[in-house]
Motif scaffolding. Structure first.
Motif, short mmCIF file in Angstrom:
data_model
loop_
_atom_site.label_atom_id
_atom_site.label_comp_id
_atom_site.label_asym_id
_atom_site.label_seq_id
_atom_site.Cartn_x
_atom_site.Cartn_y
_atom_site.Cartn_z
N TRP A 1 -8.35 -0.80 5.56
CA TRP A 1 -8.14 -0.27 4.21
C TRP A 1 -8.40 -1.39 3.21
N ILE B 1 -3.96 0.60 -2.36
CA ILE B 1 -3.63 -0.66 -1.69
C ILE B 1 -3.85 -1.78 -2.70
N ARG C 1 0.86 -1.19 0.00
CA ARG C 1 0.00 0.00 0.00
C ARG C 1 0.89 1.23 0.00
N ASN D 1 -9.06 -1.97 -1.25
CA ASN D 1 -8.98 -1.34 -2.57
C ASN D 1 -10.39 -0.96 -3.07
N SER D 2 -10.53 0.28 -3.58
CA SER D 2 -11.84 0.80 -3.99
C SER D 2 -12.54 -0.09 -5.01
N ASP E 1 -17.04 3.90 1.30
CA ASP E 1 -16.07 4.44 2.26
C ASP E 1 -16.77 4.82 3.58
N ARG F 1 -12.05 1.84 5.07
CA ARG F 1 -11.51 3.00 4.36
C ARG F 1 -11.13 2.55 2.96
N THR G 1 -9.48 2.98 -0.76
CA THR G 1 -8.39 3.70 -1.41
C THR G 1 -7.92 2.92 -2.63
#
Ligand code: MGD
Ligand code: MGD
Ligand code: SF4
Ligand code: MO
Length: 710
Positions: free
Chosen positions: A616, A652, A214, A618-619, A629, A647, A649
């Motif tokens: 975290w 990552i 990440r 991955n989107s 989110d 979260r 992002t």
């Protein structure tokens, strides 16, 4: 001295303003600091300007020491358990009562199992002479530290090549031209001096290749960032070596002189090409090739960081070993901007500290974890703590009946809380010596509150390095509550058992004087400055004749007889990470700059900066899971499940899910941290006895979790 009075050092209670040189205790780095005290109260802390590398700098955690000191949510007097283990039912005890209770239980354990039936773990570091003296005086070989979950794999990798441990080779980051970091998040998982050296080098034009699953703050400072697939950097190293050997980019003079086993290595990496590694790691082959060419052009001023993390999985040892092999191929050993062999006072022909441990009677019994007997390739010093737990369950090779956790919280820092508790239930006595209500303290029979690092002195520390030095943690203020320093606690327990000779000192100043005798360093001077170098000029070893490796051959062993004897491969074939299904991730963990492991979560200031962790992911993966989110999610692994925030992002790797370690505290007396966030160690069910067979460290990053919307 009786148990009713705190054993302060001289002058602590004097009125007015004083400046005390000491060592920070907000994390295990223990930076030199200066503490301003006014009428018995700490009013200011800064880095110790007498230490050139430190200047006056301090990190956020160090600055939050005052908030920690004046917080009441910490143990204030000895506690003896009244209800079942972990029930949180306690009675207040005086020191004499608590220590008598412990001594009586220890006597019974010694009668049943011998001194070896006592185990002890701490957090390693520069004060362990005291811990080792205590456990050795009790007649036990079972000193452990935290390192099976920290740097053991890297330590053993270093030993297999150089015969020297991980701290015996320092990194000259300040003068390097290219630093390669495998998940070594130098900016956030920080040591003040190292961050300053790193930033200093970058500002002078040094490059940094940063490899992580990440993007961290270190990634944002790097000149090259690769978001690698979890647990695959060993394959990347094999590809680097394939190019270095294939294109003869290495320092042939150095290698011919110092290395055993180059031909075997060449044969092994014949097919581990960048194209092969791309398929495994996701890093493009062309980039691997151009990066290693660029790095090799700067040799010997390049460093491949041997890793702390380098992920903690069953091939971490070989990952770290190949990082060091790359260092050797770059010829950077004992070179400016490369790796510098650490030297102790003996290397310079000067006298170092007198050891307390040498005063304790020798212990002949074997270790309970089998390290040094069953496992000869592991370093017997601090053993491997995770192996204590199966021994508690089976009584093999013998039963341990008492365990001290001192400045260590195994129920947070080792995986699988429930499995550990089941083993701890076999004990007749579990004692925690802590400054906080740790998870282990809460499960103990007795909690002994140590005075905080501002309220006590420690034994003097001796640090090896390019130039060795002495450092002192002095007492700044009187304890606020009914707490005691560790040297006093240990002495009082030993005296009660008639085993007190090694620690038979009247006060800490007498210990300090014993340690310093013959070193030429005066106590007054050390207390005034905080840090004193034992030599003035750095001397390097001779790279032609005298590098002094501690292997059997005296050379750097790419082929190691120690590994051969243990039946371990010299170069293990790369092992593919476990396959994951939809909604499944590799759980990875790490730190933020303003928390330390699990003991700052309840700090009034640091808790304000971050009171809860988030997972975290991955989107793009989150979209498939229908998670947005900030959503509350449920995380599951091997029958354990927890709820927390997510979260999202892009930064990552899709196969990884990350969380900051240390959250999900269960002690209600820590009101700010209680029940906030997720505890990564609880998700690591079944991992207590899963470890890298060559490195000994726990496979903490092999946990697969599933994530869904709660
Ligand atoms: N799941 C998971 N496990 C991990 C990690 C992870 O990220 N995730 N990280 C691993 C790593 S790298 C490490 S080093 C270990 C760290 O593991 P630990 O060493 O157990 O962790 P810490 O939280 O640093 O400290 C342990 C205890 O020391 C206490 N303490 C602090 N200062 C003092 C003091 O002055 N005196 C006394 N007596 N006690 C004090 C704290 O209150 C805390 O309870 O955890 C490892 N385990
Ligand atoms: N602020 C702060 N600083 C600390 C500490 C602290 O608690 N707080 N603890 C100290 C201690 S004891 C230690 S051991 C060090 C640890 O220092 P580091 O090892 O640098 O720190 P971590 O944050 O544990 O992990 C670093 C990174 O490894 C990445 N990672 C996970 N899996 C993989 C993988 O498979 N491959 C690669 N390449 N990367 C991966 C994670 O995403 C994470 O960003 O920090 C020290 N400094
Ligand atoms: S890194 Fe920060 S918390 Fe750790 S010892 Fe140094 S100043 Fe203290
Ligand atoms: Mo660590």
């Amino acid at each position: 001295m009786d148990g009713n009075k705190a054993p302060n050092v001289t002058g602590v209670d004097s009125p007015g303003r004083r400046t005390v040189s000491s060592l920070c205790g907000m994390c295990a780095v223990r930076c030199p600091i200066q503490v301003e005290v006014e009428d018995g109260r700490v009013v200011w802390i800064q880095g110790n300007p007498n230490d050139k590398a430190m200047e006056t700098s301090l990190c956020a955690k160090g600055a939050a020491a005052i908030a920690f000191e004046y917080d009441d949510e910490r143990p204030q007097y000895p506690l003896i358990r009244t209800g079942p283990r972990g029930s949180g039912q306690w009675r207040r005890a005086g020191w004499d009562e608590a220590l008598d209770y412990i001594a009586e239980k220890l006597q019974a354990v010694i009668e049943k199992h011998g001194g070896k039936g006592i185990a002890f773990s701490d957090r390693g570091g520069p004060f362990t002479d005291l811990s080792k003296t205590f456990i050795k005086s009790l007649g036990s070989p079972n000193y452990f530290n935290h390192d099976c979950t920290c740097g053991r794999n890297a330590h053993h990798a270093s030993k297999s090549l150089f015969g020297m441990g991980r701290t015996d080779l320092g990194m000259d980051i300040k003068n390097t031209k290219h630093l390669v970091l495998f998940g070594r998040n130098m900016i956030e998982s920080l040591q003040v001096k190292e961050v300053k050296d790193f930033i200093g080098a970058l500002s002078k034009g040094a490059k940094c290749t940063y490899i992580d699953v990440r993007a961290t703050l270190t990634a944002s400072k790097a000149t090259r960032f690769w978001m690698i697939r979890p647990n695959t950097e060993y394959a990347l190293n094999l590809a680097f070596i394939n190019v270095v050997l294939g294109e003869s980019l290495y320092d042939a003079d150095f290698v011919n002189k110092w290395v055993v086993g180059l031909e075997e290595l060449k044969a092994f990496v014949k097919d581990t090409t960048p194209e092969w590694a791309e398929k495994v790691t996701g890093v493009p082959a062309g980039e691997i090739r151009s990066a290693i060419r660029e790095i090799a052009a700067d040799r010997p001023r390049v460093i491949f960081h041997p890793g702390w993390m380098t992920a903690r999985h069953r091939q971490s040892f070989y990952t770290s070993r190949t990082s060091h092999i790359l260092n050797v191929l770059m010829g950077n050993i004992e070179q400016t901007g490369g790796l510098i062999i650490s030297k102790g006072p003996g290397d310079y022909g000067v006298k170092g500290l007198n050891k307390l441990e040498s005063r304790a009677p020798k212990v002949e019994d074997p270790r309970v974890d089998g390290v040094g007997t069953k496992f000869k390739h592991f370093d017997s010093g601090p053993g491997l703590l995770h192996l204590l737990f199966p021994a508690l369950m089976s009584g093999d090779p013998y039963q341990v009946g008492a365990y001290f956790a001192y400045r260590h919280d195994p129920l947070t820092s080792l995986p699988d809380v429930e499995a550990m508790k089941e083993a701890l239930d076999k004990l007749d006595l579990l004692v925690s010596i802590d400054v906080n209500y740790s998870e282990t303290a809460w499960y103990s029979d007795v909690i002994l509150p140590e005075s905080t690092f501002l309220e006590r002195g420690n034994v003097i520390a001796q640090k090896s390095g390019a130039k060795p030095n002495l450092q002192i943690r002095d007492q700044c203020i009187s304890p606020r509550f009914d707490s005691r320093p560790a040297w006093w606690i240990f002495r009082e327990i030993l005296r009660r058992l008639g085993k007190g000779e090694a620690l038979d000192f009247e006060d800490l100043e007498e210990i300090w004087r014993y340690q310093l005798e013959g070193t030429g360093v005066s106590l007054a001077d050390l207390r005034a400055k905080g840090v004193i170098g034992l030599v003035s000029k750095e001397v390097r070893r001779d790279r032609d004749t005298g590098l002094g490796f501690k292997t059997k051959s005296g050379k750097i062993e790419f082929v190691s007889p120690v590994l051969a004897e243990a039946g371990l491969p010299q170069f293990a074939p790369f092992h593919e990470p476990e396959a994951k299904g939809a909604g499944e991730f590799n759980l990875v963990f790490g730190r933020v700059a303003y928390h330390n492991h699990a003991h700052t979560m309840n700090n009034p200031l640091l808790n304000e900066l971050m009171s809860e962790n988030a997972l975290w992911i991955n989107s793009a993966k989150a979209e498939d899971l229908g998670v947005a989110d900030g959503d509350t999610i449920e995380v599951k692994a091997n029958g354990y499940s927890a709820k927390g925030k997510v979260r999202l992002t892009e930064f990552i790797h899709p196969e990884a899910a990350f969380m900051v370690h240390g959250f999900g505290r269960t002690v209600p007396l820590q009101t700010r941290a209680f029940g906030k966030g997720i505890a990564d160690q609880r998700l690591m069910k079944g991992k207590l006895t899963s470890y890298d067979p060559a490195g000994g460290g726990n496979n903490l990053t092999e946990t697969v979790i599933s994530v869904q919307k709660a």
